[in-house]
Design an enzyme around this catalytic site. Structure first.
Site, PDB file in Angstrom:
ATOM      1  N   LYS A  46      47.493 -10.470  32.641  1.00 31.86           N
ATOM      2  CA  LYS A  46      46.243 -11.049  33.161  1.00 31.86           C
ATOM      3  C   LYS A  46      45.287 -10.005  33.745  1.00 31.86           C
ATOM      4  O   LYS A  46      44.430 -10.311  34.580  1.00 31.86           O
ATOM      5  CB  LYS A  46      46.486 -12.157  34.214  1.00 31.86           C
ATOM      6  CG  LYS A  46      47.513 -13.198  33.841  1.00 31.86           C
ATOM      7  CD  LYS A  46      47.487 -13.635  32.404  1.00 31.86           C
ATOM      8  CE  LYS A  46      46.284 -14.443  32.009  1.00 31.86           C
ATOM      9  NZ  LYS A  46      46.321 -14.725  30.534  1.00 31.86           N
ATOM     10  N   HIS A 101      53.225  -4.640  28.207  1.00 29.47           N
ATOM     11  CA  HIS A 101      53.290  -4.953  29.633  1.00 29.47           C
ATOM     12  C   HIS A 101      54.487  -4.235  30.256  1.00 29.47           C
ATOM     13  O   HIS A 101      54.842  -4.494  31.417  1.00 29.47           O
ATOM     14  CB  HIS A 101      53.503  -6.462  29.858  1.00 29.47           C
ATOM     15  CG  HIS A 101      52.353  -7.333  29.442  1.00 29.47           C
ATOM     16  ND1 HIS A 101      51.045  -7.050  29.723  1.00 29.47           N
ATOM     17  CD2 HIS A 101      52.321  -8.523  28.778  1.00 29.47           C
ATOM     18  CE1 HIS A 101      50.274  -8.016  29.259  1.00 29.47           C
ATOM     19  NE2 HIS A 101      51.025  -8.919  28.675  1.00 29.47           N
ATOM     20  N   SER A 131      44.223 -15.787  37.781  1.00 30.34           N
ATOM     21  CA  SER A 131      44.244 -15.905  36.322  1.00 30.34           C
ATOM     22  C   SER A 131      45.632 -16.352  35.849  1.00 30.34           C
ATOM     23  O   SER A 131      45.775 -17.225  34.986  1.00 30.34           O
ATOM     24  CB  SER A 131      43.861 -14.544  35.718  1.00 30.34           C
ATOM     25  OG  SER A 131      43.840 -14.614  34.321  1.00 30.34           O
TER      26      SER A 131
HETATM   27  P1  A3P Z   1      40.439 -15.038  33.857  1.00 29.92           P
HETATM   28  O1  A3P Z   1      41.606 -15.980  33.757  1.00 29.92           O
HETATM   29  O2  A3P Z   1      40.185 -14.592  35.270  1.00 29.92           O
HETATM   30  O3  A3P Z   1      39.210 -15.562  33.196  1.00 29.92           O
HETATM   31  P2  A3P Z   1      45.107 -10.780  29.762  1.00 29.92           P
HETATM   32  O4  A3P Z   1      44.427 -10.557  28.467  1.00 29.92           O
HETATM   33  O5  A3P Z   1      45.691  -9.549  30.349  1.00 29.92           O
HETATM   34  O6  A3P Z   1      46.034 -11.938  29.697  1.00 29.92           O
HETATM   35  O7  A3P Z   1      43.963 -11.172  30.825  1.00 29.92           O
HETATM   36  C1  A3P Z   1      43.254 -12.380  30.704  1.00 29.92           C
HETATM   37  C2  A3P Z   1      42.072 -12.320  31.640  1.00 29.92           C
HETATM   38  O8  A3P Z   1      41.101 -11.385  31.100  1.00 29.92           O
HETATM   39  C3  A3P Z   1      41.369 -13.672  31.739  1.00 29.92           C
HETATM   40  O9  A3P Z   1      40.834 -13.703  33.069  1.00 29.92           O
HETATM   41  C4  A3P Z   1      40.281 -13.522  30.688  1.00 29.92           C
HETATM   42  O10 A3P Z   1      39.213 -14.407  30.830  1.00 29.92           O
HETATM   43  C5  A3P Z   1      39.865 -12.068  30.943  1.00 29.92           C
HETATM   44  N1  A3P Z   1      39.101 -11.486  29.816  1.00 29.92           N
HETATM   45  C6  A3P Z   1      39.470 -11.341  28.534  1.00 29.92           C
HETATM   46  N2  A3P Z   1      38.466 -10.825  27.798  1.00 29.92           N
HETATM   47  C7  A3P Z   1      37.424 -10.647  28.650  1.00 29.92           C
HETATM   48  C8  A3P Z   1      36.085 -10.153  28.508  1.00 29.92           C
HETATM   49  N3  A3P Z   1      35.588  -9.775  27.343  1.00 29.92           N
HETATM   50  N4  A3P Z   1      35.297 -10.103  29.610  1.00 29.92           N
HETATM   51  C9  A3P Z   1      35.771 -10.495  30.814  1.00 29.92           C
HETATM   52  N5  A3P Z   1      37.017 -10.981  31.014  1.00 29.92           N
HETATM   53  C10 A3P Z   1      37.841 -11.053  29.944  1.00 29.92           C
END
Ligand code: A3P
Length: 303
Positions: A46, A101, A131
């Site tokens: 996340k 990860h 998140s």
């Molecule tokens: P949120 O749940 O706060 O919106 P991961 O990919 O490590 O699982 O992380 C997911 C988080 O990264 C989510 O956060 C997602 O919305 C955010 N995320 C993914 N792509 C993004 C982008 N282009 N700009 C901003 N946030 C992004």
């Protein structure tokens, strides 16, 4: 479902059975060999993993949109530890982009002898927690998060996939990788995405024009990724990810934690995290000072 039905332990890490298996971990540990030109984005879950799955192919290809428009992110930039790696690894173009990860000390031997480059993406743990809380509600292969208060406790105790946030950060902040590793934060990427893409491309030795950098930033923006079926997880059946409960690309902002923590929860969270990082010789880009944050949250409540 019970925790033991959803997860298994691997060298002290709690991993979801749906996406990981003993076989996938053995494949990563013993059969997979790193190449010198590999690029690995490393994140605690996340923190911006899928964002890097968008940016890296764009940077490495000099802005070619074909990979992000034709290959789902999990096959385009696969997770090293997951079951799908074995199925797609032979089709990856070089230089390969990969994500993991895993903590530093569990990387396999060929990682340490290769010249593979690492981009470590770090995010404010308070926003990681938020998140993750919503992700646990929508991902049916993860344990139900329980109440917000219960989930804070699980997260701080490391009773979540990939264990404690502090252990992960400490492992990757204290490496022997020298100039093979670059650190970037989710917050920097939010603040100025073209500048972040420029830093990443320079680190990877790609001398891209301003126009290409802008193009990459545009196509890896939150809005573009939300609209890209190869990146927004709409291809995943609802029995695995229920988008009615929450979206994978949920909010994409900095500071959503202010809508979730009470003053007491903040004090507790900040003190546990600060204590676990005590004595480590790196600085964090965010304040873990609960008194500052509590003032912030109380001001919100008064509004
Ligand atoms: P949120 O749940 O706060 O919106 P991961 O990919 O490590 O699982 O992380 C997911 C988080 O990264 C989510 O956060 C997602 O919305 C955010 N995320 C993914 N792509 C993004 C982008 N282009 N700009 C901003 N946030 C992004």
């Amino acid at each position: 479902m019970l925790t033991e039905d959803l997860y298994f332990m691997y060298l002290g890490l709690m991993l979801p059975k749906e996406t990981h298996s003993q076989e996938s971990l053995t494949f990563f540990a013993q059969d997979f060999t790193f190449k010198d030109d590999d690029v690995i984005a490393v994140t605690y879950p996340k923190s911006g993993t899928i964002w890097m799955q968008e940016i890296l192919p764009l940077v490495l290809s000099g802005g070619d949109l074909t990979p992000i428009q034709s290959i789902p992110n999990w096959d385009r930039v696969p997770w090293l530890e997951e079951k799908r790696l074995k199925l797609v690894v032979d089709q990856l173009p070089s230089p390969r982009a990969l994500v993991t990860h895993f903590p530093y000390q569990l990387m396999p031997p060929s990682f340490f002898t290769s010249k593979a480059k690492v981009i470590y993406v770090m995010r404010n743990p308070k926003d990681v927690l938020v998140s993750s809380y919503y992700f646990h509600q929508m991902a049916t292969f993860l344990e139900d998060p329980g109440t917000w208060d219960e989930f804070i406790d699980k997260f701080l105790k490391g009773r979540v996939m990939f264990g404690k946030w502090t252990d992960h950060v400490k492992s990757w902040r204290n490496t022997q990788l020298g100039d093979r590793i670059m650190y970037i934060t989710y917050e920097e990427m939010i603040q100025d995405l073209p500048a972040a893409v420029r830093l990443i491309s320079n680190f990877l030795g790609k001398n891209l024009s301003d126009q290409i950098i802008e193009k990459i930033a545009h196509h890896s923006s939150f809005k573009s990724m939300q609209a890209n079926i190869m990146s927004n997880f709409s291809l995943v059946p609802k029995i695995y990810m229920d988008s009615d409960k929450s979206q994978f690309l949920r909010k994409g902002v900095v500071g959503d934690w202010k809508q979730h923590f009470t003053s007491e929860q903040l004090v507790h969270f900040s003190s546990v995290i600060s204590k676990e990082l005590e004595g480590d010789n790196f600085t964090l880009p965010w304040s873990l000072d609960a008194t500052v944050d509590v003032a912030n949250v109380d001001a919100q409540v008064e509004m």
